[in-house]
Design a protein around this motif. Structure first.
Motif, PDB file in Angstrom:
ATOM      1  N   VAL A  44      21.384  -2.499 -17.175  1.00  0.00           N
ATOM      2  CA  VAL A  44      21.515  -2.081 -15.777  1.00  0.00           C
ATOM      3  C   VAL A  44      20.224  -2.433 -15.037  1.00  0.00           C
ATOM      4  N   THR A  48      19.098   1.429 -10.845  1.00  0.00           N
ATOM      5  CA  THR A  48      20.015   2.378 -11.486  1.00  0.00           C
ATOM      6  C   THR A  48      19.237   3.401 -12.292  1.00  0.00           C
ATOM      7  N   ILE A  52      19.090   7.483 -11.613  1.00  0.00           N
ATOM      8  CA  ILE A  52      19.402   8.452 -12.673  1.00  0.00           C
ATOM      9  C   ILE A  52      18.241   9.423 -12.838  1.00  0.00           C
ATOM     10  N   TYR A  57      22.176   9.879  -9.216  1.00  0.00           N
ATOM     11  CA  TYR A  57      23.304   9.135  -9.775  1.00  0.00           C
ATOM     12  C   TYR A  57      23.602   9.674 -11.167  1.00  0.00           C
ATOM     13  N   SER A  58      24.867   9.953 -11.421  1.00  0.00           N
ATOM     14  CA  SER A  58      25.294  10.388 -12.750  1.00  0.00           C
ATOM     15  C   SER A  58      25.866   9.183 -13.486  1.00  0.00           C
ATOM     16  N   PRO A  59      25.295   8.812 -14.612  1.00  0.00           N
ATOM     17  CA  PRO A  59      25.744   7.613 -15.312  1.00  0.00           C
ATOM     18  C   PRO A  59      27.113   7.807 -15.951  1.00  0.00           C
ATOM     19  N   SER A  60      27.772   6.697 -16.231  1.00  0.00           N
ATOM     20  CA  SER A  60      29.027   6.742 -16.977  1.00  0.00           C
ATOM     21  C   SER A  60      28.737   7.250 -18.382  1.00  0.00           C
ATOM     22  N   LEU A  63      27.052   4.460 -20.359  1.00  0.00           N
ATOM     23  CA  LEU A  63      25.633   4.280 -20.054  1.00  0.00           C
ATOM     24  C   LEU A  63      24.803   5.436 -20.597  1.00  0.00           C
ATOM     25  N   ALA A  64      25.307   6.653 -20.495  1.00  0.00           N
ATOM     26  CA  ALA A  64      24.585   7.809 -21.038  1.00  0.00           C
ATOM     27  C   ALA A  64      24.389   7.656 -22.544  1.00  0.00           C
TER      28      ALA A  64
END
Length: 86
Positions: A44, A48, A52, A57-60, A63-64
């Motif tokens: 990313v 991004t 975070i 922004y809350s990651p998918s 991604l988390a």
């Protein structure tokens, strides 16, 4: 070790809803890498990672999980979810 908690507060109808707490910046610092480097490892952008870390922004889930693997921790160590209790 004490970790600073970053949260994502969303204002809805005058109420404060706590969404996601994270420790990304602290773990990234422990690894000795900058946002650009972490972004490259996770696939990313630096922006991004910045979003975070700030709690904007809350990651998918994917991604988390990637970020947790890069940091060598469980996703629960990197991110926490807390609901408003009234």
């Amino acid at each position: 070790m004490t970790r600073k908690v970053v949260n994502n507060n969303l204002e809805k109808g005058g109420e404060n809803h706590l969404a996601l707490l994270n420790h990304v910046k602290e773990y990234r610092s422990e690894l000795g890498i900058n946002q650009t480097e972490l972004g490259k490892l996770a696939g990313v952008s630096r922006q991004t990672i910045s979003l975070i870390e700030r709690g904007d922004y809350s990651p998918s889930v994917t991604l988390a999980l990637k970020l947790a693997k890069i940091c060598g921790v469980k996703v629960e160590d990197l991110f926490e979810y807390e609901e408003d209790v009234e």
